[in-house]
Design a protein around this motif. Structure first.
Motif, PDB file in Angstrom:
ATOM      1  N   ILE A  44       0.865  -1.176   0.000  1.00 46.01           N
ATOM      2  CA  ILE A  44       0.000   0.000   0.000  1.00 46.01           C
ATOM      3  C   ILE A  44       0.903   1.227   0.000  1.00 46.01           C
ATOM      4  O   ILE A  44       1.874   1.294   0.757  1.00 46.01           O
ATOM      5  CB  ILE A  44      -0.926   0.017   1.228  1.00 46.01           C
ATOM      6  CG1 ILE A  44      -1.836  -1.205   1.232  1.00 46.01           C
ATOM      7  CG2 ILE A  44      -1.751   1.305   1.256  1.00 46.01           C
ATOM      8  CD1 ILE A  44      -2.582  -1.422   2.522  1.00 46.01           C
ATOM      9  N   PHE A  45       0.567   2.171  -0.865  1.00 48.33           N
ATOM     10  CA  PHE A  45       1.298   3.431  -0.930  1.00 48.33           C
ATOM     11  C   PHE A  45       0.360   4.560  -0.534  1.00 48.33           C
ATOM     12  O   PHE A  45      -0.814   4.555  -0.890  1.00 48.33           O
ATOM     13  CB  PHE A  45       1.838   3.681  -2.339  1.00 48.33           C
ATOM     14  CG  PHE A  45       2.889   2.692  -2.762  1.00 48.33           C
ATOM     15  CD1 PHE A  45       4.205   2.849  -2.349  1.00 48.33           C
ATOM     16  CD2 PHE A  45       2.561   1.607  -3.548  1.00 48.33           C
ATOM     17  CE1 PHE A  45       5.176   1.933  -2.721  1.00 48.33           C
ATOM     18  CE2 PHE A  45       3.522   0.688  -3.928  1.00 48.33           C
ATOM     19  CZ  PHE A  45       4.841   0.846  -3.517  1.00 48.33           C
ATOM     20  N   CYS A  59      -1.784  -2.497  -4.117  1.00 51.34           N
ATOM     21  CA  CYS A  59      -1.477  -3.450  -5.178  1.00 51.34           C
ATOM     22  C   CYS A  59      -1.022  -4.754  -4.539  1.00 51.34           C
ATOM     23  O   CYS A  59      -0.652  -4.790  -3.366  1.00 51.34           O
ATOM     24  CB  CYS A  59      -0.408  -2.899  -6.116  1.00 51.34           C
ATOM     25  SG  CYS A  59       1.103  -2.348  -5.311  1.00 51.34           S
ATOM     26  N   GLN A  60      -1.108  -5.810  -5.311  1.00 49.59           N
ATOM     27  CA  GLN A  60      -0.652  -7.095  -4.803  1.00 49.59           C
ATOM     28  C   GLN A  60      -0.280  -7.997  -5.955  1.00 49.59           C
ATOM     29  O   GLN A  60      -0.516  -7.672  -7.120  1.00 49.59           O
ATOM     30  CB  GLN A  60      -1.681  -7.754  -3.897  1.00 49.59           C
ATOM     31  CG  GLN A  60      -2.921  -8.289  -4.579  1.00 49.59           C
ATOM     32  CD  GLN A  60      -3.848  -8.934  -3.556  1.00 49.59           C
ATOM     33  OE1 GLN A  60      -4.116  -8.378  -2.504  1.00 49.59           O
ATOM     34  NE2 GLN A  60      -4.334 -10.103  -3.885  1.00 49.59           N
ATOM     35  N   GLY A  75       1.215  -8.284 -11.245  1.00 49.24           N
ATOM     36  CA  GLY A  75       0.945  -7.173 -10.339  1.00 49.24           C
ATOM     37  C   GLY A  75      -0.471  -6.694 -10.593  1.00 49.24           C
ATOM     38  O   GLY A  75      -0.896  -6.602 -11.748  1.00 49.24           O
ATOM     39  N   TYR A  76      -1.198  -6.421  -9.521  1.00 49.21           N
ATOM     40  CA  TYR A  76      -2.610  -6.081  -9.677  1.00 49.21           C
ATOM     41  C   TYR A  76      -2.953  -4.864  -8.833  1.00 49.21           C
ATOM     42  O   TYR A  76      -2.673  -4.830  -7.633  1.00 49.21           O
ATOM     43  CB  TYR A  76      -3.483  -7.260  -9.250  1.00 49.21           C
ATOM     44  CG  TYR A  76      -4.833  -7.248  -9.900  1.00 49.21           C
ATOM     45  CD1 TYR A  76      -5.032  -7.849 -11.137  1.00 49.21           C
ATOM     46  CD2 TYR A  76      -5.913  -6.618  -9.300  1.00 49.21           C
ATOM     47  CE1 TYR A  76      -6.277  -7.830 -11.749  1.00 49.21           C
ATOM     48  CE2 TYR A  76      -7.157  -6.583  -9.904  1.00 49.21           C
ATOM     49  CZ  TYR A  76      -7.332  -7.200 -11.126  1.00 49.21           C
ATOM     50  OH  TYR A  76      -8.557  -7.177 -11.739  1.00 49.21           O
ATOM     51  N   LEU A  77      -3.551  -3.876  -9.481  1.00 49.79           N
ATOM     52  CA  LEU A  77      -4.021  -2.689  -8.773  1.00 49.79           C
ATOM     53  C   LEU A  77      -5.372  -3.010  -8.154  1.00 49.79           C
ATOM     54  O   LEU A  77      -6.373  -3.136  -8.853  1.00 49.79           O
ATOM     55  CB  LEU A  77      -4.142  -1.504  -9.738  1.00 49.79           C
ATOM     56  CG  LEU A  77      -4.596  -0.185  -9.127  1.00 49.79           C
ATOM     57  CD1 LEU A  77      -3.560   0.340  -8.127  1.00 49.79           C
ATOM     58  CD2 LEU A  77      -4.845   0.845 -10.224  1.00 49.79           C
ATOM     59  N   GLU A  78      -5.402  -3.171  -6.847  1.00 47.00           N
ATOM     60  CA  GLU A  78      -6.625  -3.547  -6.151  1.00 47.00           C
ATOM     61  C   GLU A  78      -7.513  -2.338  -5.872  1.00 47.00           C
ATOM     62  O   GLU A  78      -8.728  -2.464  -5.800  1.00 47.00           O
ATOM     63  CB  GLU A  78      -6.293  -4.259  -4.842  1.00 47.00           C
ATOM     64  CG  GLU A  78      -5.508  -5.543  -5.015  1.00 47.00           C
ATOM     65  CD  GLU A  78      -6.291  -6.653  -5.682  1.00 47.00           C
ATOM     66  OE1 GLU A  78      -7.535  -6.596  -5.744  1.00 47.00           O
ATOM     67  OE2 GLU A  78      -5.646  -7.608  -6.143  1.00 47.00           O
ATOM     68  N   ALA A 112      -2.115  -5.511 -14.028  1.00 48.10           N
ATOM     69  CA  ALA A 112      -3.525  -5.507 -14.419  1.00 48.10           C
ATOM     70  C   ALA A 112      -4.364  -4.799 -13.364  1.00 48.10           C
ATOM     71  O   ALA A 112      -3.893  -4.472 -12.277  1.00 48.10           O
ATOM     72  CB  ALA A 112      -4.024  -6.938 -14.616  1.00 48.10           C
ATOM     73  N   SER A 113      -5.627  -4.600 -13.698  1.00 49.29           N
ATOM     74  CA  SER A 113      -6.566  -3.937 -12.811  1.00 49.29           C
ATOM     75  C   SER A 113      -7.971  -4.227 -13.311  1.00 49.29           C
ATOM     76  O   SER A 113      -8.145  -4.896 -14.331  1.00 49.29           O
ATOM     77  CB  SER A 113      -6.303  -2.430 -12.807  1.00 49.29           C
ATOM     78  OG  SER A 113      -7.153  -1.765 -11.893  1.00 49.29           O
TER      79      SER A 113
END
Length: 144
Positions: A44-45, A59-60, A75-78, A112-113
């Motif tokens: 988390i940023f 992201c995770q 990598g996935y933008l949650e 991805a997202s």
């Protein structure tokens, strides 16, 4: 300034997340974020302006199939959120860049997202950030 969130920042992140998702309490969101961070496959940023937290991105790594991708992990933008009065300043792009760098450092070759089909703001953000639409689906459930 953008920095990685620590366990000490979970309340700040949860406060912002509840504004975006609204389906959890702050305590529930903080607990969920704590679980993700402790596993090491999520990050988390937080974005600050003049010492005020104005947004976050989560992201995770996803190891299961991600629509439109060919590699694993992905990598996935949650989730990504900027307080309304701080939008259109490039902060979401800055947070996304941090997520992408984190995923790349974790060995990902793809990122991805997703967004809800009726979330036009999110859709436009993804397009502006050079995401390519992979597919559209409608999900169904029923009680058994």
């Amino acid at each position: 300034m953008v920095r990685s969130a620590s366990k000490n920042d979970l309340k700040i992140v949860a406060d912002l997340a509840v504004l975006m998702w609204g389906d959890n309490s702050v305590d529930e969101a903080a607990e969920e974020f704590s679980e993700h961070i402790s596993k090491g496959d999520a990050q988390i940023f937080l974005k600050y302006e003049d010492g005020i937290p104005v947004g976050f991105a989560q992201c995770q790594l996803r190891y299961d199939y991600v629509e439109g991708t060919k590699t694993t992990p992905v990598g996935y933008l949650e989730g990504i959120f900027i307080l309304e009065k701080y939008r259109n300043r490039g902060y979401a792009k800055e947070l996304l860049n941090k997520c992408e760098m984190w995923a790349k450092d974790k060995g990902c070759r793809e990122f991805a997202s997703d967004c809800e089909i009726d979330n036009e703001i999110s859709f436009q953000f993804h397009r502006a950030m050079n995401f390519t639409e992979a597919n559209r689906i409608i999900c169904f459930t029923k009680k058994l």
